[in-house]
Design an enzyme around this catalytic site. Structure first.
Site, PDB file in Angstrom:
ATOM      1  N   CYS A   2       0.844  -1.185   0.000  1.00  0.00           N
ATOM      2  CA  CYS A   2       0.000   0.000   0.000  1.00  0.00           C
ATOM      3  C   CYS A   2       0.886   1.244   0.000  1.00  0.00           C
ATOM      4  O   CYS A   2       1.875   1.320   0.713  1.00  0.00           O
ATOM      5  CB  CYS A   2      -0.955   0.078   1.183  1.00  0.00           C
ATOM      6  SG  CYS A   2      -2.124  -1.273   1.219  1.00  0.00           S
ATOM      7  N   ARG A  27       3.927  -0.130  -4.893  1.00  0.00           N
ATOM      8  CA  ARG A  27       3.688  -0.711  -3.571  1.00  0.00           C
ATOM      9  C   ARG A  27       2.377  -1.483  -3.499  1.00  0.00           C
ATOM     10  O   ARG A  27       2.082  -2.136  -2.491  1.00  0.00           O
ATOM     11  CB  ARG A  27       3.667   0.403  -2.509  1.00  0.00           C
ATOM     12  CG  ARG A  27       4.943   1.198  -2.440  1.00  0.00           C
ATOM     13  CD  ARG A  27       4.850   2.249  -1.377  1.00  0.00           C
ATOM     14  NE  ARG A  27       4.819   1.668  -0.065  1.00  0.00           N
ATOM     15  CZ  ARG A  27       5.874   1.428   0.696  1.00  0.00           C
ATOM     16  NH1 ARG A  27       7.075   1.754   0.262  1.00  0.00           N
ATOM     17  NH2 ARG A  27       5.749   0.883   1.877  1.00  0.00           N
ATOM     18  N   TRP A  74      -2.697  -2.703  -1.757  1.00  0.00           N
ATOM     19  CA  TRP A  74      -2.401  -4.133  -1.938  1.00  0.00           C
ATOM     20  C   TRP A  74      -3.311  -4.838  -0.942  1.00  0.00           C
ATOM     21  O   TRP A  74      -3.157  -4.708   0.266  1.00  0.00           O
ATOM     22  CB  TRP A  74      -0.923  -4.427  -1.647  1.00  0.00           C
ATOM     23  CG  TRP A  74      -0.548  -5.841  -1.962  1.00  0.00           C
ATOM     24  CD1 TRP A  74      -0.182  -6.344  -3.171  1.00  0.00           C
ATOM     25  CD2 TRP A  74      -0.490  -6.948  -1.045  1.00  0.00           C
ATOM     26  NE1 TRP A  74       0.093  -7.686  -3.075  1.00  0.00           N
ATOM     27  CE2 TRP A  74      -0.089  -8.083  -1.783  1.00  0.00           C
ATOM     28  CE3 TRP A  74      -0.741  -7.093   0.320  1.00  0.00           C
ATOM     29  CZ2 TRP A  74       0.070  -9.338  -1.205  1.00  0.00           C
ATOM     30  CZ3 TRP A  74      -0.585  -8.346   0.893  1.00  0.00           C
ATOM     31  CH2 TRP A  74      -0.184  -9.448   0.140  1.00  0.00           C
ATOM     32  N   ASN A 100      -2.013   1.500   5.708  1.00  0.00           N
ATOM     33  CA  ASN A 100      -1.092   0.473   5.222  1.00  0.00           C
ATOM     34  C   ASN A 100      -0.763  -0.414   6.415  1.00  0.00           C
ATOM     35  O   ASN A 100      -0.349   0.099   7.449  1.00  0.00           O
ATOM     36  CB  ASN A 100       0.182   1.141   4.676  1.00  0.00           C
ATOM     37  CG  ASN A 100       1.274   0.138   4.371  1.00  0.00           C
ATOM     38  OD1 ASN A 100       1.011  -1.045   4.172  1.00  0.00           O
ATOM     39  ND2 ASN A 100       2.510   0.607   4.326  1.00  0.00           N
ATOM     40  N   GLY A 101      -0.956  -1.732   6.283  1.00  0.00           N
ATOM     41  CA  GLY A 101      -0.661  -2.640   7.391  1.00  0.00           C
ATOM     42  C   GLY A 101      -1.864  -3.512   7.694  1.00  0.00           C
ATOM     43  O   GLY A 101      -2.781  -3.620   6.883  1.00  0.00           O
ATOM     44  N   GLU A 483      17.042 -17.800  -8.666  1.00  0.00           N
ATOM     45  CA  GLU A 483      16.668 -16.424  -8.984  1.00  0.00           C
ATOM     46  C   GLU A 483      16.082 -16.340 -10.403  1.00  0.00           C
ATOM     47  O   GLU A 483      15.087 -15.645 -10.629  1.00  0.00           O
ATOM     48  CB  GLU A 483      17.900 -15.519  -8.824  1.00  0.00           C
ATOM     49  CG  GLU A 483      17.710 -14.059  -9.176  1.00  0.00           C
ATOM     50  CD  GLU A 483      16.659 -13.328  -8.340  1.00  0.00           C
ATOM     51  OE1 GLU A 483      16.167 -13.880  -7.352  1.00  0.00           O
ATOM     52  OE2 GLU A 483      16.326 -12.194  -8.719  1.00  0.00           O
ATOM     53  N   LYS A 487      12.307 -15.027 -11.113  1.00  0.00           N
ATOM     54  CA  LYS A 487      12.016 -13.906 -12.025  1.00  0.00           C
ATOM     55  C   LYS A 487      10.953 -14.328 -13.042  1.00  0.00           C
ATOM     56  O   LYS A 487      10.033 -13.578 -13.341  1.00  0.00           O
ATOM     57  CB  LYS A 487      13.283 -13.456 -12.780  1.00  0.00           C
ATOM     58  CG  LYS A 487      14.299 -12.724 -11.977  1.00  0.00           C
ATOM     59  CD  LYS A 487      13.974 -11.274 -11.695  1.00  0.00           C
ATOM     60  CE  LYS A 487      13.312 -11.064 -10.370  1.00  0.00           C
ATOM     61  NZ  LYS A 487      14.111 -11.004  -9.188  1.00  0.00           N
ATOM     62  N   GLU A 490       7.417 -14.695 -11.327  1.00  0.00           N
ATOM     63  CA  GLU A 490       6.733 -13.463 -10.930  1.00  0.00           C
ATOM     64  C   GLU A 490       6.421 -12.554 -12.108  1.00  0.00           C
ATOM     65  O   GLU A 490       5.415 -11.856 -12.104  1.00  0.00           O
ATOM     66  CB  GLU A 490       7.493 -12.720  -9.828  1.00  0.00           C
ATOM     67  CG  GLU A 490       8.808 -12.103 -10.212  1.00  0.00           C
ATOM     68  CD  GLU A 490       9.416 -11.287  -9.064  1.00  0.00           C
ATOM     69  OE1 GLU A 490      10.632 -11.125  -9.066  1.00  0.00           O
ATOM     70  OE2 GLU A 490       8.682 -10.811  -8.172  1.00  0.00           O
ATOM     71  N   HIS A 506      17.613 -37.393  -8.508  1.00  0.00           N
ATOM     72  CA  HIS A 506      16.871 -37.928  -7.366  1.00  0.00           C
ATOM     73  C   HIS A 506      15.374 -37.673  -7.486  1.00  0.00           C
ATOM     74  O   HIS A 506      14.650 -37.792  -6.502  1.00  0.00           O
ATOM     75  CB  HIS A 506      17.422 -37.342  -6.063  1.00  0.00           C
ATOM     76  CG  HIS A 506      18.865 -37.676  -5.844  1.00  0.00           C
ATOM     77  ND1 HIS A 506      19.296 -38.936  -5.526  1.00  0.00           N
ATOM     78  CD2 HIS A 506      19.985 -36.911  -5.960  1.00  0.00           C
ATOM     79  CE1 HIS A 506      20.622 -38.941  -5.423  1.00  0.00           C
ATOM     80  NE2 HIS A 506      21.059 -37.719  -5.688  1.00  0.00           N
ATOM     81  N   LYS A 609       5.905  -4.263  -4.051  1.00  0.00           N
ATOM     82  CA  LYS A 609       7.354  -4.140  -3.893  1.00  0.00           C
ATOM     83  C   LYS A 609       7.791  -4.325  -2.433  1.00  0.00           C
ATOM     84  O   LYS A 609       8.767  -4.999  -2.159  1.00  0.00           O
ATOM     85  CB  LYS A 609       7.777  -2.755  -4.387  1.00  0.00           C
ATOM     86  CG  LYS A 609       9.261  -2.518  -4.371  1.00  0.00           C
ATOM     87  CD  LYS A 609       9.908  -3.168  -5.551  1.00  0.00           C
ATOM     88  CE  LYS A 609      11.423  -2.991  -5.554  1.00  0.00           C
ATOM     89  NZ  LYS A 609      12.062  -3.980  -6.428  1.00  0.00           N
TER      90      LYS A 609
HETATM   91  O1  M6R Z   1      12.585  -5.514   0.291  1.00  0.00           O
HETATM   92  P1  M6R Z   1      13.097  -6.920   0.450  1.00  0.00           P
HETATM   93  O2  M6R Z   1      14.442  -7.110  -0.178  1.00  0.00           O
HETATM   94  O3  M6R Z   1      13.103  -7.373   1.879  1.00  0.00           O
HETATM   95  O4  M6R Z   1      12.083  -7.835  -0.353  1.00  0.00           O
HETATM   96  C1  M6R Z   1      12.208  -9.228  -0.319  1.00  0.00           C
HETATM   97  C2  M6R Z   1      11.344  -9.878  -1.365  1.00  0.00           C
HETATM   98  O5  M6R Z   1       9.999  -9.563  -1.159  1.00  0.00           O
HETATM   99  C3  M6R Z   1      11.750  -9.446  -2.791  1.00  0.00           C
HETATM  100  O6  M6R Z   1      13.077  -9.737  -3.054  1.00  0.00           O
HETATM  101  C4  M6R Z   1      10.859 -10.182  -3.835  1.00  0.00           C
HETATM  102  O7  M6R Z   1      11.138 -11.545  -3.807  1.00  0.00           O
HETATM  103  C5  M6R Z   1      11.078  -9.587  -5.224  1.00  0.00           C
HETATM  104  N1  M6R Z   1       9.811  -9.241  -5.805  1.00  0.00           N
HETATM  105  C6  M6R Z   1      11.715 -10.531  -6.170  1.00  0.00           C
HETATM  106  O8  M6R Z   1      11.904  -9.985  -7.428  1.00  0.00           O
END
Ligand code: M6R
Length: 614
Positions: A2, A27, A74, A100-101, A483, A487, A490, A506, A609
């Site tokens: 948010c 956000r 969000w 927010n929260g 990673e 990527k 997401e 395995h 984010k």
């Molecule tokens: O702000 P942070 O680094 O703590 O965030 C951690 C994860 O939420 C963040 O890396 C998330 O996995 C990304 N969207 C990945 O691209």
């Protein structure tokens, strides 16, 4: 999670908050809304979906005024529809609130309101605050700030709340506990934002609000108190990046720009950390003896930051011989890890706000462990609650998918490895300087990769409709594989998995079928010859079963090239630095596949984010 904006000043307040919302949309983008106080009293407009929907709604209304707030959501409680969009008001429309929260005791508060005959129109936890504050004003009189203070004392959970009261048209009141809130201090105008991007266009002077504080902003400044009304202080700071850093600069998506910014992100993160032959941290609140006494390291992080931690583990253990465990922050405190004064907990977080990581930090401190934060956001909660900090100087990252901050995190955690090796004497000074020099050569290697990624784009378009893509790696190549898969999941909503290549036989090898794309991150043939040999066998095994092998390795790795349906050449760098060059093609692959599949690269569905809820 948010985004929140507030404004009081001479400008058209609606324009200021809507522009702020655009900058904070990363956000959360389930809905957006505004509340403005002007000649027509308090007016609210809100719409589910992206800000374009709110724009259309606002085009049909005439809302003016110089006091306003805005919210981009969000969703946590209640579906992402118009009704649950913020702001929420009390029944009379006098008080409006954005949030927010999560208010954890909202069920009990809601039941209490319903017993009192209040009709709630949304399913949100937030709406309860509007009714409680209005009831408090009705019963006790006083100011909006007084009423909010009384209500905050009853709230459990995490919140940034911002409120308007139609009867106090020149003030915006906000409260903060465990969710972010910063003030922007202008000349005759004052701003609020979840982060500084909300108002960077208008002022570079900001104030970070502390925990359990309330702020009243007016044109001529602000007043901070705690929840009991005692005067309190925030932490002023100057914003040292400018608007262009938060703009697309000609790229279609922020993420594409941020991929290009990676050499600078790594370079700036390393800058100033070798002083007179010594590695220095940004903030250091424990002494060299305490560093020497550390006998165990935990790295806690989420998502991409967790992958950076996995790479950091290899470097720290190799350079210091101290055992390192890497843990998902969301699991850490719930499994009762063994921590004591000699344990170092390293919390990696781009935002410095991630609730899972913040709670892991608090747990570690409760157990008397030492905590070091690696963070991209100056003054965020995680570094504030840590004993030492290394900042990643990647600049603002707007794309929801982490790219430049990932490589900056890897640089920072490797820097930490060198700092620990220095304090513990497990490496000679000249060796540390050599390793640091190697790190400093990484930005050029990343830049080199960026010049040759065009074939990766073409390949991405070819495989964009695959039902799944697998990623294999070993040693530091394994987190790179994870990673790459993250990527793709997401950004492109495509099934993807990362595996340690040796584990394939395995079980997961059963997934291989004719034509299935498998991306292989090779270890260096000279840096890790034995591992390279094993990896070649793994590639041969999947190729024999029909996999379409996409192999990332050093240009002169002819053995790997021979097994590759597509070969992606990267420069040769020392083993522990190889993730800097092998990650980049995977970011490009995911972004290009996402575009080919018509996905919004910067704002993937269901994500935000900064993840400020557990
Ligand atoms: O702000 P942070 O680094 O703590 O965030 C951690 C994860 O939420 C963040 O890396 C998330 O996995 C990304 N969207 C990945 O691209």
């Amino acid at each position: 999670m948010c985004g929140i904006v507030g404004y009081v000043g001479p400008r058209r307040a609606l324009d200021v908050v809507v522009e702020g919302l655009r900058r904070l949309e990363y956000r959360g983008y389930d809905s957006s809304g505004v509340a403005v106080i002007g000649a027509d009293g308090l007016q609210v407009a809100k719409k589910a979906g992206r800000i374009e929907n709110l724009d259309k709604e606002l085009a049909t209304r005439s809302i003016t005024g110089s006091t306003a707030m805005g919210h981009t959501r969000w969703a946590t409680h209640g579906a992402p529809n118009d009704r649950n969009a913020h702001p929420h008001t009390d029944a009379s429309g006098r008080v409006a609130v954005i949030h927010n929260g999560i208010i954890e005791n909202f069920g009990a508060l809601r039941a209490e309101l319903e017993r009192d005959g209040v009709e709630l129109v949304s399913e949100t936890d937030t709406e309860t605050v509007a009714h409680l504050v209005a009831a408090q004003l009705e019963a006790q009189g006083g100011s909006l700030a007084d009423a909010l203070r009384a209500v905050c004392r009853r709230l459990q959970g995490a919140f940034t709340l911002v409120l308007l009261d139609a009867q106090e048209p020149d003030v915006v009141v906000a409260a903060r506990r465990n969710s972010p809130l910063v003030l922007g201090v202008g000349d005759g105008e004052t701003f609020l934002g979840s982060d500084v991007a909300a108002f960077i266009e208008f002022t570079r002077e900001a104030v970070e609000l502390g925990q359990n504080q309330i702020v009243e902003i007016r044109r001529d400044g602000y007043v901070i108190t705690d929840f009991d009304g005692k005067p309190a202080e925030g932490t002023p700071f100057h914003i040292d990046w400018d608007l262009t850093a938060a703009e697309k600069g000609g790229y279609e998506y922020f993420m594409l720009k941020e991929i290009q910014e990676q050499p600078a992100a790594v370079r700036d993160t390393l800058l100033g950390h070798l002083v007179s032959g010594q590695i220095v941290l940004d903030e250091q609140r424990f002494d060299q003896q305490e560093l020497r006494d550390i006998d165990k390291v935990f790295i806690v992080a989420c998502g991409t930051a967790y992958h950076a931690g996995m790479i950091g583990k290899q470097a720290i253990e190799h350079w210091t011989r101290v055992p390192v465990e890497v843990e998902m922050a969301s699991e850490f405190r719930y499994r009762d890890p063994v921590l004591d004064r000699q344990t170092l907990v390293v919390a990696i977080s781009q935002s410095g706000e991630t609730a899972d990581t913040l709670e892991a930090v608090r747990h570690a401190r409760d157990q008397r462990a030492k905590v070091l934060a690696i963070c991209n956001t100056n003054g965020a909660q995680i570094p504030r609650e840590s004993d030492a900090v290394i900042y990643t100087h990647a600049g603002p990252e707007i794309g929801v998918a982490a790219t430049k901050t990932f490589l900056a995190q890897v640089a920072a955690v490797e820097l930490l490895g060198l700092a620990l090796a220095q304090a513990r004497g497990t490496k000679y000074g000249d060796e540390i300087i050599r390793e640091f020099d190697d790190l400093c050569s990484v930005p050029d290697a990343i830049a080199e990769v960026l010049t040759v990624v065009e074939p990766v784009r073409a390949l991405a378009r070819e495989i964009a409709q695959s039902k799944t893509i697998l990623f294999l790696g070993r040693h530091v190549g394994y987190p790179v594989a994870l990673e790459g898969a993250l990527k793709l999941k997401e950004l492109a909503y495509m099934h993807a998995e990362g595996f340690p290549a040796g584990e394939l036989k395995h079980g997961p090898i059963a997934l291989i079928e004719e034509g299935l794309p498998v991306v292989v991150v090779m270890p260096s043939p000279t840096g890790r010859p034995l591992l390279h040999q094993k990896m070649l066998s793994n590639v041969a095994e999947i190729k024999a079963r029909g996999a379409r092998t996409i192999v990332i390795s050093e240009a002169d790795d002819s053995a790997a090239r021979n097994l590759a349906a597509h070969f992606i050449a990267v420069p040769s760098v020392p083993t522990l630095l190889s993730p800097f060059v092998t990650t980049v093609p995977l970011q490009v692959l995911a972004a290009e596949i996402a575009q080919a599949r018509g996905c919004d690269v910067d704002k993937p569905r269901n994500l935000a984010k900064s993840v400020t809820v557990e």
